[in-house]
Design an enzyme around this catalytic site. Structure first.
Site, PDB file in Angstrom:
ATOM      1  N   ASP A  66     -11.045   3.040   4.265  1.00  0.00           N
ATOM      2  CA  ASP A  66     -11.268   1.617   4.224  1.00  0.00           C
ATOM      3  C   ASP A  66     -12.822   1.609   4.017  1.00  0.00           C
ATOM      4  O   ASP A  66     -13.471   0.486   3.409  1.00  0.00           O
ATOM      5  CB  ASP A  66     -10.986   0.715   4.930  1.00  0.00           C
ATOM      6  CG  ASP A  66      -9.573   0.034   4.693  1.00  0.00           C
ATOM      7  OD1 ASP A  66      -9.477  -0.181   3.557  1.00  0.00           O
ATOM      8  OD2 ASP A  66      -8.943  -0.261   5.760  1.00  0.00           O
TER       9      ASP A  66
ATOM     10  N   GLN B 186      -4.680  -1.341   9.803  1.00  0.00           N
ATOM     11  CA  GLN B 186      -4.517  -2.725   9.126  1.00  0.00           C
ATOM     12  C   GLN B 186      -4.881  -3.704  10.183  1.00  0.00           C
ATOM     13  O   GLN B 186      -4.849  -3.651  11.282  1.00  0.00           O
ATOM     14  CB  GLN B 186      -2.962  -3.029   8.749  1.00  0.00           C
ATOM     15  CG  GLN B 186      -2.735  -4.490   7.881  1.00  0.00           C
ATOM     16  CD  GLN B 186      -3.442  -4.472   6.753  1.00  0.00           C
ATOM     17  OE1 GLN B 186      -3.076  -3.534   5.859  1.00  0.00           O
ATOM     18  NE2 GLN B 186      -3.958  -5.354   6.295  1.00  0.00           N
TER      19      GLN B 186
ATOM     20  N   LYS C 183       0.795  -1.245   0.140  1.00  0.00           N
ATOM     21  CA  LYS C 183      -0.092   0.096   0.151  1.00  0.00           C
ATOM     22  C   LYS C 183       1.003   1.253   0.060  1.00  0.00           C
ATOM     23  O   LYS C 183       0.725   2.277  -0.966  1.00  0.00           O
ATOM     24  CB  LYS C 183      -0.997   0.122   1.249  1.00  0.00           C
ATOM     25  CG  LYS C 183      -1.974  -0.986   1.101  1.00  0.00           C
ATOM     26  CD  LYS C 183      -2.867  -1.134   2.381  1.00  0.00           C
ATOM     27  CE  LYS C 183      -3.869  -2.316   2.245  1.00  0.00           C
ATOM     28  NZ  LYS C 183      -4.300  -2.694   3.611  1.00  0.00           N
TER      29      LYS C 183
END
Ligand code: NDP
Length: 302
Positions: free
Chosen positions: A122, A99, A55
């Protein structure tokens, strides 16, 4: 019977990333703002570390800032919440990504709820989940957003009336995927571990999305001839005899069998995976645009 066409997520994602990079450069030229994503990794799970590194590289190559926060596995929940609070206030941070999975002593729902919804890169915050559920604009989770883009690339923008089946009902893939398809006027069925006669349900679907986490569960004779099959699953098989390291990476769909029946199918790897990271860039750019009152990129609006 002719073979299904391959849906090349890697190529689509590369083109999407290039478009996002151009738009990010344009935003920076107009406003001086460099879109920034804070990536928070707690603990030392090797798979998570690889995802985070990928990422960060993708952000970098799109001309965006990646603000890296690595915390030890023993981090207290309160410490993590305090960091998120600081990131929520920080004007250089447009998006925040924590994460997953988090260590067991940390409550994931509490942490996700602490992220400001407009910085929720997200799209996992309940506010964004609610906006998607009522069909209003918000931040859409990256993997389902990427799946929808691939579907539209194959079938065209108008998906109205198609029968879609989503196998899996997780909050990060299955549920938002079903909402997106419903908002696109598909006739949507959701299947899960308690679904009866899954194979027969699959055979009805013009669009089949598998997000289960079971290697090659969906067999060729479950697939309606000509259906579009999107395989979200990423399953590492045990190493075969003589193989070193991990085994083969396979999806939730038996790829070779699907090729014989489907109209189009995503491979694993090289299908949905690259789209997830590309859509994270889309969401980060969109958050930066929203901050300064500019229109968000069309890609962020399903
Ligand atoms: P979860 O484990 O959270 O959810 C799995 C879902 O599958 C659940 O809803 C479960 O049902 C359902 N399920 C399990 N067994 C069966 C079965 N035998 N029949 C029907 N349904 C079943 O997984 P995720 O949604 O997080 O991920 C799914 C897959 O997608 C994984 O392989 C993951 O690695 C991959 N993934 C890939 C990404 C990418 O970028 N390509 C991103 C995210 C995930 P129930 O709710 O009843 O338990």
């Amino acid at each position: 019977m002719s073979q299904a066409s391959l849906i090349d997520g890697k190529d689509f994602a590369a083109r999407l990333r290039a478009r996002v990079a151009t738009q990010a450069a344009d935003l920076t030229a107009r406003t001086g703002i460099v879109p920034g994503l804070a990536v928070v990794l707690v603990g030392d799970d090797p798979a998570s570390a690889v995802y985070v590194r990928n990422k960060e590289r993708a952000l970098d190559s799109a001309g965006m800032h990646s603000l890296d926060h690595r915390l030890p596995a023993t981090t207290e929940q309160a410490t993590l919440l305090a960091l998120i609070d600081r990131l929520n206030q920080d004007p250089a941070v447009h998006g925040i990504l924590v994460q997953l999975p988090l260590p067991r002593h940390i409550d994931t729902a509490t942490v996700l709820a602490a992220i400001a919804p407009e910085k929720d890169a997200d799209g996992f915050h309940v506010t964004n989940a609610g906006l998607l559920a009522v069909g209003r604009p918000g931040v859409v989770p990256c993997t389902p957003l990427g799946c929808l883009m691939l579907l539209r690339d194959v079938l065209g923008r108008d998906l109205a009336g198609r029968r879609a089946l989503v196998i899996g009902r997780s909050t990060i893939v299955g549920r938002p995927m079903a909402q997106l398809l419903l908002n696109a006027d598909c006739t949507v069925t959701m299947a899960h571990s308690r679904t009866r006669d899954l194979a027969e349900t699959c055979r009805q679907a013009d669009i089949l999305i598998a997000a289960v986490g079971r290697p090659e569960m969906v067999r060729g004779d479950w697939i309606k001839p000509g259906a579009v099959v999107i395989d979200v699953g990423m399953n590492r098989l045990p190493p075969a005899c003589g193989e070193t390291g991990g085994g083969r990476l396979v999806g939730d769909v038996h790829f070779a069998e699907a090729l014989e029946v489907a109209g189009a199918v995503t491979p694993v790897p090289g299908g949905v995976g690259p789209m997830t990271i590309a859509c994270l860039l889309v969401n980060t750019l969109a958050a930066a645009c929203r901050r300064v009152g500019l229109p968000v990129p069309v890609e962020a609006v399903p």
